[in-house]
Design a protein around this motif. Structure first.
Motif, PDB file in Angstrom:
ATOM      1  N   THR A 225       0.824  -1.215   0.000  1.00 32.08           N
ATOM      2  CA  THR A 225       0.000   0.000   0.000  1.00 32.08           C
ATOM      3  C   THR A 225       0.857   1.264   0.000  1.00 32.08           C
ATOM      4  O   THR A 225       0.304   2.372   0.046  1.00 32.08           O
ATOM      5  CB  THR A 225      -0.938   0.029   1.222  1.00 32.08           C
ATOM      6  N   LEU A 226       2.161   1.135  -0.076  1.00 31.49           N
ATOM      7  CA  LEU A 226       3.051   2.297  -0.054  1.00 31.49           C
ATOM      8  C   LEU A 226       2.732   3.235  -1.215  1.00 31.49           C
ATOM      9  O   LEU A 226       2.638   2.817  -2.363  1.00 31.49           O
ATOM     10  CB  LEU A 226       4.509   1.846  -0.144  1.00 31.49           C
ATOM     11  N   GLU A 227       2.584   4.529  -0.904  1.00 29.18           N
ATOM     12  CA  GLU A 227       2.327   5.532  -1.930  1.00 29.18           C
ATOM     13  C   GLU A 227       2.935   6.861  -1.520  1.00 29.18           C
ATOM     14  O   GLU A 227       3.149   7.131  -0.326  1.00 29.18           O
ATOM     15  CB  GLU A 227       0.824   5.688  -2.177  1.00 29.18           C
ATOM     16  N   VAL A 228       3.225   7.676  -2.516  1.00 29.54           N
ATOM     17  CA  VAL A 228       3.819   8.979  -2.264  1.00 29.54           C
ATOM     18  C   VAL A 228       2.809   9.874  -1.552  1.00 29.54           C
ATOM     19  O   VAL A 228       1.622   9.917  -1.899  1.00 29.54           O
ATOM     20  CB  VAL A 228       4.275   9.625  -3.583  1.00 29.54           C
ATOM     21  N   GLU A 229       3.313  10.609  -0.557  1.00 27.70           N
ATOM     22  CA  GLU A 229       2.498  11.597   0.150  1.00 27.70           C
ATOM     23  C   GLU A 229       3.363  12.841   0.328  1.00 27.70           C
ATOM     24  O   GLU A 229       4.205  12.902   1.227  1.00 27.70           O
ATOM     25  CB  GLU A 229       2.044  11.056   1.506  1.00 27.70           C
ATOM     26  N   GLY A 230       3.174  13.826  -0.545  1.00 26.83           N
ATOM     27  CA  GLY A 230       4.010  15.016  -0.505  1.00 26.83           C
ATOM     28  C   GLY A 230       5.461  14.671  -0.794  1.00 26.83           C
ATOM     29  O   GLY A 230       5.784  14.072  -1.821  1.00 26.83           O
ATOM     30  N   THR A 231       6.350  15.015   0.121  1.00 28.96           N
ATOM     31  CA  THR A 231       7.763  14.647  -0.015  1.00 28.96           C
ATOM     32  C   THR A 231       8.092  13.356   0.718  1.00 28.96           C
ATOM     33  O   THR A 231       9.251  12.950   0.756  1.00 28.96           O
ATOM     34  CB  THR A 231       8.664  15.771   0.531  1.00 28.96           C
ATOM     35  N   GLY A 232       7.065  12.714   1.296  1.00 28.50           N
ATOM     36  CA  GLY A 232       7.283  11.490   2.050  1.00 28.50           C
ATOM     37  C   GLY A 232       6.413  10.354   1.551  1.00 28.50           C
ATOM     38  O   GLY A 232       6.082  10.270   0.358  1.00 28.50           O
ATOM     39  N   TRP A 233       5.978   9.501   2.489  1.00 28.45           N
ATOM     40  CA  TRP A 233       5.315   8.260   2.123  1.00 28.45           C
ATOM     41  C   TRP A 233       4.156   7.978   3.078  1.00 28.45           C
ATOM     42  O   TRP A 233       4.169   8.387   4.235  1.00 28.45           O
ATOM     43  CB  TRP A 233       6.315   7.099   2.143  1.00 28.45           C
ATOM     44  N   ARG A 234       3.211   7.214   2.564  1.00 29.73           N
ATOM     45  CA  ARG A 234       2.038   6.831   3.349  1.00 29.73           C
ATOM     46  C   ARG A 234       1.706   5.388   3.027  1.00 29.73           C
ATOM     47  O   ARG A 234       1.864   4.929   1.894  1.00 29.73           O
ATOM     48  CB  ARG A 234       0.856   7.733   2.994  1.00 29.73           C
ATOM     49  N   LEU A 235       1.255   4.655   4.033  1.00 29.96           N
ATOM     50  CA  LEU A 235       0.774   3.282   3.802  1.00 29.96           C
ATOM     51  C   LEU A 235      -0.180   2.883   4.910  1.00 29.96           C
ATOM     52  O   LEU A 235      -0.377   3.607   5.892  1.00 29.96           O
ATOM     53  CB  LEU A 235       1.924   2.293   3.677  1.00 29.96           C
ATOM     54  N   THR A 236      -0.764   1.710   4.739  1.00 28.27           N
ATOM     55  CA  THR A 236      -1.783   1.217   5.652  1.00 28.27           C
ATOM     56  C   THR A 236      -1.200   0.161   6.567  1.00 28.27           C
ATOM     57  O   THR A 236      -0.469  -0.733   6.122  1.00 28.27           O
ATOM     58  CB  THR A 236      -2.958   0.613   4.861  1.00 28.27           C
ATOM     59  N   THR A 237      -1.527   0.239   7.853  1.00 31.77           N
ATOM     60  CA  THR A 237      -1.106  -0.769   8.825  1.00 31.77           C
ATOM     61  C   THR A 237      -2.330  -1.301   9.558  1.00 31.77           C
ATOM     62  O   THR A 237      -3.442  -0.781   9.426  1.00 31.77           O
ATOM     63  CB  THR A 237      -0.122  -0.183   9.854  1.00 31.77           C
ATOM     64  N   ALA A 238      -2.103  -2.333  10.362  1.00 30.70           N
ATOM     65  CA  ALA A 238      -3.194  -2.900  11.155  1.00 30.70           C
ATOM     66  C   ALA A 238      -3.687  -1.913  12.206  1.00 30.70           C
ATOM     67  O   ALA A 238      -4.785  -2.069  12.747  1.00 30.70           O
ATOM     68  CB  ALA A 238      -2.726  -4.187  11.828  1.00 30.70           C
ATOM     69  N   GLN A 239      -2.871  -0.891  12.491  1.00 28.51           N
ATOM     70  CA  GLN A 239      -3.241   0.100  13.506  1.00 28.51           C
ATOM     71  C   GLN A 239      -3.638   1.435  12.894  1.00 28.51           C
ATOM     72  O   GLN A 239      -3.708   2.447  13.595  1.00 28.51           O
ATOM     73  CB  GLN A 239      -2.070   0.294  14.469  1.00 28.51           C
ATOM     74  N   GLY A 240      -3.859   1.439  11.570  1.00 31.03           N
ATOM     75  CA  GLY A 240      -4.270   2.672  10.925  1.00 31.03           C
ATOM     76  C   GLY A 240      -3.224   3.178   9.955  1.00 31.03           C
ATOM     77  O   GLY A 240      -2.192   2.549   9.739  1.00 31.03           O
ATOM     78  N   PRO A 241      -3.471   4.341   9.340  1.00 30.77           N
ATOM     79  CA  PRO A 241      -2.531   4.883   8.358  1.00 30.77           C
ATOM     80  C   PRO A 241      -1.219   5.309   9.006  1.00 30.77           C
ATOM     81  O   PRO A 241      -1.180   5.722  10.173  1.00 30.77           O
ATOM     82  CB  PRO A 241      -3.276   6.075   7.769  1.00 30.77           C
ATOM     83  N   LEU A 242      -0.156   5.218   8.226  1.00 38.84           N
ATOM     84  CA  LEU A 242       1.183   5.569   8.689  1.00 38.84           C
ATOM     85  C   LEU A 242       1.810   6.527   7.685  1.00 38.84           C
ATOM     86  O   LEU A 242       1.777   6.278   6.472  1.00 38.84           O
ATOM     87  CB  LEU A 242       2.046   4.310   8.820  1.00 38.84           C
TER      88      LEU A 242
END
Length: 413
Positions: A225-242
């Motif tokens: 689920t890794l995807e670009v978010e601005g200059t960083g990164w975002r993905l999904t975990t069992a505890q919510g978005p990271l």
């Protein structure tokens, strides 16, 4: 959740990367879909191979190619249905394994291998994990004088070129060191400098505990689920978005699940391997890891018992488990050393992430900001985990890497 860095993959390489980042003051989250070190890092021969300057190449002599072609050996096996998919990789692997090219690769690869024992020692001391190590090296043993002489000559060349220490053992010396091996051996080669580990999974978990003690977090999640978010990164975990400022892909044979989605077509393949544990029969003891060279399997004393490991299986990563090499090796190993009953319910299988030039991919992704790759260590994931972890952490934090990462850069392919 937020972090400075998210490390994708909690094998020995990913754990080492995360630990080194956390030591340098970067808030780090380590993410995996399973428990830590439960995939490839769980099962191996437990060798930290200071002598492993030549990565395992594709054979070029006609006799070996003929044996492998018949598909009846212990040290290599292939799925015929997978050969068409694997052919481009195998062709490039064969080219890079030519003697002159292999020698060039060894010179570069040796810059990593040279530090493997000391970097493990440093992390193990911090993690209170030195009890997993033994310092008496490992044995390569031989049934024929021709094979013994060939490998001793090779060891002498490596000693002169790389300074590697070894000991030649005649039949009497080998029997004194390993009295319970069958009397079919003419001698052995003792690599004296490697460290051996009697529980690779336990060692990796100890490094993870040190990472957590320093404030790092381990979470379960889907790296795909890794995807670009601005200059960083975002993905999904069992505890919510990271969200994280930087990401490191250290997913071993599954790394292409992320790299392909980001547009990187890297030549990553797998060599699968199997193991089984046995009780030593009676009062028999095995004092060193032992490679039965002409038969192609390892016997290794582990905390759980005597581990029998096989060579390489060329197959699709997610193809059906086929432990035929283990079944071929077991009766030979029982004649070679007094093994008792099996201790595992079924054979374990793991997948080694391999590149055609036999060297790992370590460095910055060329087309994305704040993205780093750390995978492709093939047979030497355990050996090179802490070395790679330190290199990646130094690059992420802007330090000068203690090993030149240029030969291992992503864009060499």
């Amino acid at each position: 959740m937020q972090a400075d860095v998210v490390v994708l993959g909690a094998g020995i390489v990913g754990i080492s990367v995360a630990l080194h980042l956390q030591k340098r003051g970067r808030s780090t989250i380590l993410l995996d879909r399973r428990g830590a070190a439960e995939e490839t890092s769980y099962g191996n021969a437990g060798l930290i191979q200071k002598e492993g300057v030549y990565p395992y190449g594709f054979p070029h002599d006609f006799g070996a190619l003929l044996r492998y072609g018949l598909n009846r050996t212990i040290d290599a096996h292939y799925h015929p249905s997978a050969l068409l998919d694997l052919a481009p990789f195998l062709w490039r692997y064969w080219q890079h394994s030519r003697p002159a090219r292999h020698a060039e690769i060894a010179k570069r690869y040796a810059t990593l291998i040279a530090h493997c024992v000391e970097e493990h020692d440093a992390l193990a001391a911090e993690a209170d994990a030195t009890q997993f190590f033994k310092r008496n090296g490992w044995f390569r043993v031989f049934r024929t004088k021709e094979a013994l002489d060939l490998r001793l000559a090779e060891a002498e060349r490596w000693h002169k070129e790389f300074g590697l220490a070894y000991r030649a053992l005649d039949a009497a010396a080998l029997k004194a060191e390993e009295p319970h091996l069958a009397p079919v051996l003419v001698g052995g080669l003792h690599w004296t400098e490697p460290t051996t580990c009697n529980d690779p999974h336990g060692l990796a978990v100890a490094y993870l505990r040190r990472f957590e003690a320093l404030g790092g977090r381990y979470v379960q999640g889907n790296a795909a689920t890794l995807e670009v978010e601005g200059t960083g990164w975002r993905l999904t975990t069992a505890q919510g978005p990271l969200s994280a400022g930087a990401a490191v892909v250290a997913m071993g044979p599954w790394s292409d699940m992320v790299t392909r989605s980001l547009g990187y077509n890297l030549p990553l393949a797998v060599k699968r391997g199997y193991h089984m544990h046995y009780r030593a029969a009676g009062e028999a003891t095995l004092n060193h890891p032992v490679l039965d060279t002409e038969r192609g399997y390892f016997l290794v004393p582990m905390a759980r018992g005597i581990r029998l490991t096989t060579g390489a299986e060329f197959a699709r990563r997610d193809g059906m488990k086929t432990p035929v090499q283990l079944n071929r090796a077991e009766p030979i190993a029982r004649e070679f050393f007094p093994l008792g009953e099996r201790l595992d319910n079924e054979p374990w299988m793991g997948s080694r992430p391999c590149t055609p030039d036999m060297m790992p991919i370590i460095g910055k992704a060329p087309r994305h900001r704040n993205l780093w790759f750390s995978f492709g260590h093939a047979h030497h994931g355990l050996t090179l985990g802490p070395v790679t972890g330190r290199m990646i952490a130094e690059m992420v934090t802007g330090e000068t890497p203690f090993v030149d990462p240029t030969p291992f850069r992503v864009d060499r392919f």
